[in-house]
Design an enzyme around this catalytic site. Structure first.
Site, mmCIF file in Angstrom:
data_model
loop_
_atom_site.group_PDB
_atom_site.id
_atom_site.type_symbol
_atom_site.label_atom_id
_atom_site.label_comp_id
_atom_site.label_asym_id
_atom_site.label_seq_id
_atom_site.Cartn_x
_atom_site.Cartn_y
_atom_site.Cartn_z
ATOM 1 N N ASP A 91 3.372 -1.110 -9.945
ATOM 2 C CA ASP A 91 4.583 -1.624 -9.301
ATOM 3 C C ASP A 91 4.526 -3.155 -9.263
ATOM 4 O OD1 ASP A 91 7.067 -1.170 -8.052
ATOM 5 O OD2 ASP A 91 6.192 -1.397 -6.062
ATOM 6 N N ASP A 112 -7.155 -9.872 -9.492
ATOM 7 C CA ASP A 112 -6.167 -10.395 -10.434
ATOM 8 C C ASP A 112 -6.349 -9.643 -11.748
ATOM 9 O OD1 ASP A 112 -4.573 -11.801 -12.180
ATOM 10 O OD2 ASP A 112 -5.517 -13.752 -11.817
ATOM 11 N N ASP A 129 -4.638 -5.409 -5.928
ATOM 12 C CA ASP A 129 -3.521 -6.340 -5.866
ATOM 13 C C ASP A 129 -4.078 -7.747 -5.712
ATOM 14 O OD1 ASP A 129 -0.272 -5.965 -5.186
ATOM 15 O OD2 ASP A 129 -1.114 -7.907 -4.631
ATOM 16 N N TRP A 187 2.526 2.850 -2.367
ATOM 17 C CA TRP A 187 2.276 3.724 -3.521
ATOM 18 C C TRP A 187 0.894 4.352 -3.437
ATOM 19 C CZ3 TRP A 187 4.479 2.722 -9.023
ATOM 20 C CH2 TRP A 187 5.875 2.700 -8.955
ATOM 21 N N LYS A 229 6.717 -0.748 -13.738
ATOM 22 C CA LYS A 229 8.000 -1.365 -13.379
ATOM 23 C C LYS A 229 8.286 -2.538 -14.303
ATOM 24 C CE LYS A 229 8.466 -3.728 -9.439
ATOM 25 N NZ LYS A 229 8.644 -3.853 -7.978
ATOM 26 N N GLY A 282 0.751 -1.243 0.000
ATOM 27 C CA GLY A 282 0.000 0.000 0.000
ATOM 28 C C GLY A 282 0.781 1.293 0.000
#
Length: 201
Positions: free
Chosen positions: A111, A87, A69, A51, A151, A49
């Site tokens: 991320d 998902d 997430d 970000w 990322k 959490g």
């Protein structure tokens, strides 16, 4: 090296963030000015959490953050953050409804990282898959002129991702924050000025 890593770990604990990754986002935003008050942000791969908390601070109480997430988190979020356990490869109807209700978004940040196997090629390939899926989500809900941060574990196959990003955004920059571990293969693509035509590719 251990002292370098511990600096950000301890700093995160002292400042009540769940992970050191917050400083990567802060470096990115300080450099590229992603966030403004009142913006709507989608955070992919949000757990635990940091970000989402960082984005929520920067968009302020009138802004909104939708975070998701595969893993859940016990982080206490402020009222302008909505967290969903999802998902991205198999998005639920509830999540699609949330995207429609809260979007379109000014910024999409990802991320997401694969569970590493220790095999460099496998980890890079799985990272690339996550990036491509994050971009697909951004295509679905990012406003024209919006920003996208993702990322990636660097490897020989990143060209296909770079080509897709450059087709969609006015500016694509490669950025490795100082708070990333030196030995890490991660870097970030910071994409600005979404053209709004990604879904036609």
């Amino acid at each position: 090296m251990k002292t370098y890593r511990d600096h950000y770990f301890l700093k995160a604990k002292q400042e009540n963030y769940p992970a050191r990754s917050i400083y990567k986002l802060k470096e990115i935003d300080n450099r590229f000015k992603l966030f403004r008050q009142g913006m709507k942000v989608l955070d992919l791969g949000a757990a635990p959490g940091s970000w989402s908390l960082g984005a929520a601070e920067r968009v302020g109480p009138k802004g909104r953050v939708l975070a998701c997430d595969l893993q859940t988190t016990d982080t206490q979020f402020p009222p302008n953050v909505t967290f969903m356990q999802e998902d991205v490869f198999n998005r639920s109807e509830a999540f699609e409804d949330a995207l429609a209700a809260m979007g379109p978004f000014h910024v999409v940040i990802s991320d997401m990282a694969p569970r590493t196997t220790g095999t460099r090629f496998t980890d890079q390939a799985r990272s690339l898959e996550l990036c491509i899926e994050a971009l697909a989500v951004a295509d679905h809900c990012l406003i024209k002129g919006g920003s996208f941060v993702v990322k990636i574990f660097m490897g020989p196959d990143v060209k296909q991702l770079l080509d897709a990003l450059r087709a969609r955004f006015e500016t694509v920059k490669t950025f490795k924050p100082k708070s990333s571990r030196v030995e890490s293969k991660e870097t970030f693509y910071v994409c600005l000025g979404y053209r709004g035509d990604g879904q036609q590719d």
